[in-house]
Design a protein around this motif. Structure first.
Motif, short mmCIF file in Angstrom:
data_model
loop_
_atom_site.label_atom_id
_atom_site.label_comp_id
_atom_site.label_asym_id
_atom_site.label_seq_id
_atom_site.Cartn_x
_atom_site.Cartn_y
_atom_site.Cartn_z
N ASP A 40 0.84 -1.20 0.00
CA ASP A 40 0.00 0.00 0.00
C ASP A 40 0.88 1.25 0.00
O ASP A 40 2.04 1.23 0.44
CB ASP A 40 -0.90 0.02 1.24
N LEU A 41 0.32 2.34 -0.48
CA LEU A 41 1.04 3.61 -0.47
C LEU A 41 1.49 3.95 0.94
O LEU A 41 0.72 3.83 1.90
CB LEU A 41 0.15 4.73 -1.00
N SER A 42 2.72 4.38 1.08
CA SER A 42 3.22 4.86 2.37
C SER A 42 2.65 6.24 2.66
O SER A 42 2.04 6.88 1.78
CB SER A 42 4.75 4.92 2.35
N VAL A 43 2.86 6.71 3.87
CA VAL A 43 2.40 8.07 4.21
C VAL A 43 3.08 9.09 3.30
O VAL A 43 2.43 10.02 2.80
CB VAL A 43 2.68 8.38 5.70
N ALA A 44 4.37 8.91 3.05
CA ALA A 44 5.09 9.84 2.18
C ALA A 44 4.54 9.81 0.76
O ALA A 44 4.37 10.86 0.12
CB ALA A 44 6.59 9.51 2.18
N GLU A 45 4.25 8.61 0.25
CA GLU A 45 3.71 8.50 -1.10
C GLU A 45 2.30 9.09 -1.17
O GLU A 45 1.97 9.80 -2.14
CB GLU A 45 3.71 7.03 -1.54
N ARG A 277 2.47 4.43 -9.83
CA ARG A 277 3.35 4.19 -8.69
C ARG A 277 4.76 4.69 -8.94
O ARG A 277 5.39 5.25 -8.03
CB ARG A 277 3.37 2.69 -8.37
N HIS A 278 5.26 4.53 -10.16
CA HIS A 278 6.64 4.99 -10.43
C HIS A 278 6.75 6.50 -10.27
O HIS A 278 7.72 7.01 -9.71
CB HIS A 278 7.06 4.58 -11.84
N ALA A 279 5.74 7.23 -10.73
CA ALA A 279 5.75 8.69 -10.59
C ALA A 279 5.57 9.10 -9.14
O ALA A 279 6.19 10.06 -8.67
CB ALA A 279 4.66 9.31 -11.46
N ILE A 280 4.74 8.38 -8.40
CA ILE A 280 4.52 8.69 -6.99
C ILE A 280 5.78 8.47 -6.19
O ILE A 280 6.15 9.26 -5.33
CB ILE A 280 3.35 7.83 -6.44
N ARG A 281 6.49 7.37 -6.47
CA ARG A 281 7.72 7.05 -5.75
C ARG A 281 8.79 8.11 -5.94
O ARG A 281 9.64 8.32 -5.06
CB ARG A 281 8.25 5.69 -6.19
N GLY A 283 8.38 11.16 -5.79
CA GLY A 283 8.13 12.22 -4.83
C GLY A 283 7.98 13.59 -5.43
O GLY A 283 7.98 14.60 -4.70
N ASP A 284 7.81 13.68 -6.75
CA ASP A 284 7.70 14.97 -7.43
C ASP A 284 6.22 15.25 -7.68
O ASP A 284 5.63 14.78 -8.66
CB ASP A 284 8.47 14.92 -8.75
N ALA A 285 5.61 16.04 -6.80
CA ALA A 285 4.18 16.32 -6.91
C ALA A 285 3.85 17.09 -8.18
O ALA A 285 2.79 16.89 -8.78
CB ALA A 285 3.69 17.10 -5.69
N ASN A 286 4.76 17.97 -8.61
CA ASN A 286 4.51 18.75 -9.83
C ASN A 286 4.41 17.84 -11.05
O ASN A 286 3.50 17.97 -11.87
CB ASN A 286 5.63 19.78 -10.04
N ALA A 287 5.37 16.92 -11.17
CA ALA A 287 5.36 16.01 -12.32
C ALA A 287 4.15 15.08 -12.27
O ALA A 287 3.53 14.79 -13.30
CB ALA A 287 6.66 15.19 -12.34
N LEU A 288 3.80 14.61 -11.06
CA LEU A 288 2.63 13.74 -10.92
C LEU A 288 1.37 14.48 -11.31
O LEU A 288 0.50 13.93 -12.01
CB LEU A 288 2.53 13.25 -9.48
N ALA A 289 1.26 15.75 -10.93
CA ALA A 289 0.08 16.54 -11.29
C ALA A 289 -0.05 16.65 -12.80
O ALA A 289 -1.16 16.54 -13.35
CB ALA A 289 0.18 17.93 -10.66
N GLU A 290 1.06 16.87 -13.49
CA GLU A 290 0.99 16.98 -14.95
C GLU A 290 0.60 15.66 -15.59
O GLU A 290 -0.12 15.63 -16.59
CB GLU A 290 2.34 17.48 -15.49
N SER A 291 1.06 14.54 -15.01
CA SER A 291 0.67 13.22 -15.53
C SER A 291 -0.84 13.01 -15.39
O SER A 291 -1.50 12.54 -16.31
CB SER A 291 1.41 12.11 -14.79
N VAL A 292 -1.36 13.37 -14.22
CA VAL A 292 -2.80 13.22 -14.00
C VAL A 292 -3.58 14.12 -14.94
O VAL A 292 -4.58 13.71 -15.55
CB VAL A 292 -3.15 13.52 -12.54
#
Length: 321
Positions: A40-45, A277-281, A283-292
């Motif tokens: 499961d996703l960790s608190v940090a993830e 999961r790879h993008a979440i790991r 830890g770059d919220a900006n990049a993850l936001a653009e992916s979403v």
């Protein structure tokens, strides 16, 4: 954040586990069946996910499951959501099994809203549906949540057999109990086709009874869930209805889902989640936001439940309903 059908998304449902300790007839009648999967996703993830969605305009985060209270670090997850800039409301959906011993800690961590699943106020029927004889304990936990000022809702799946008797029990309770009771139409999933065929009841039948007895429809907030909520001057509580088989139900969709394994589900009944999961790991919220953001246009106009579609949803514990 807007999809190709003009819908905007202010609400993230973040599953923190797919494990559940109840055996509800309509979801996990044989109990949770473990299978090989990613952790499961960790608190940090989870924090990275919430920061990414907040950048995209998310105002409300709901931590769900499975049963989220089975995670010992649930208070840390609540606190992470509460301290995410832009998130205005933090909610948890739970079966309430651990509620009396946990609610003070959740409240201290920053919980704003609580949803507890109770399909019947008859203790023996509750035990039959869930596999656990613990309704009085759960009701005690709800009382404590109300004392703490936590906005509390109760979810009840509509089941055709005995529906009117259960409605009368709930109405008597709502006379003096300031919760919002939300009747949810039973939804067909991959694992419950026969049960659905025998037990599905359209929410419009209950809604008509409410209107005939003086209940009044409330306006809907932009970050609210899909329920149509009603109030009555003689009742301390409210009643909501979630009717996914009704016409144009999906036109007001304002929520996205992330599974406990880090998959984006554009719809509860999509064929499969999109693995982030790879993008979440990273830890770059900006990049993850653009992916979403890039994936939102792939959201379908409807869940197509009316056509018998269940997508990849074998049961609702997988992604939290």
């Amino acid at each position: 954040m807007e999809d190709g059908h003009g819908r905007r998304f202010y609400y993230l449902r973040l599953s923190v586990t797919d494990v559940c300790n109840f055996r509800c007839d309509y979801c996990l009648p044989d109990g949770y069946q473990a299978s090989p999967k990613q952790p499961d996703l960790s608190v940090a993830e989870a924090t990275t996910v919430m920061h990414a969605f907040a950048q995209l305009g998310t105002r409300k985060v709901r931590l769900t499951g499975g049963e989220p209270s089975l995670r010992k670090d649930l208070p840390q997850l609540i606190q992470a959501a509460k301290t995410t800039p832009g998130i205005r409301r933090v909610a948890v959906t739970s079966n309430g099994y651990k509620l009396p011993s946990a609610i003070d800690t959740w409240h201290h961590a920053g919980l704003d809203q609580l949803n507890i699943s109770i399909d019947s106020l008859d203790p023996s029927e509750f035990a039959h549906i869930t596999g656990h004889d613990c309704l009085p304990k759960i009701l005690t936990g709800i009382d404590r949540a109300l004392e703490l000022g936590v906005q509390t809702k109760v979810n009840a799946v509509l089941l055709s057999d005995g529906a009117r008797d259960r409605l009368q029990q709930f109405l008597a309770w709502l006379k003096t109990t300031p919760v919002t009771l939300r009747f949810i139409e039973l939804m067909q999933t991959g694992d419950n086709r026969d049960y659905f065929a025998s037990n599905h009841l359209r929410g419009v039948e209950i809604e008509q009874l409410l209107i005939e007895t003086g209940w009044q429809l409330l306006p809907r907030a932009i970050d609210a869930g899909p329920a149509r909520e009603y109030v009555h001057p003689d009742y301390a509580g409210r009643i909501g209805l979630i009717t996914p088989y009704s016409k144009d139900f999906c036109s007001s969709c304002n929520r996205l889902r992330i599974s406990a394994q880090g998959k984006l589900h554009l719809c509860l009944f999509s064929d499969a989640g999109i693995d982030l999961r790879h993008a979440i790991r990273d830890g770059d919220a900006n990049a993850l936001a653009e992916s979403v953001r890039a994936m939102i246009d792939n959201k379908e106009v409807s869940h197509y439940l009316q056509q018998g579609n269940t997508g990849g949803t074998e049961n609702l514990s997988i992604i939290g309903g």
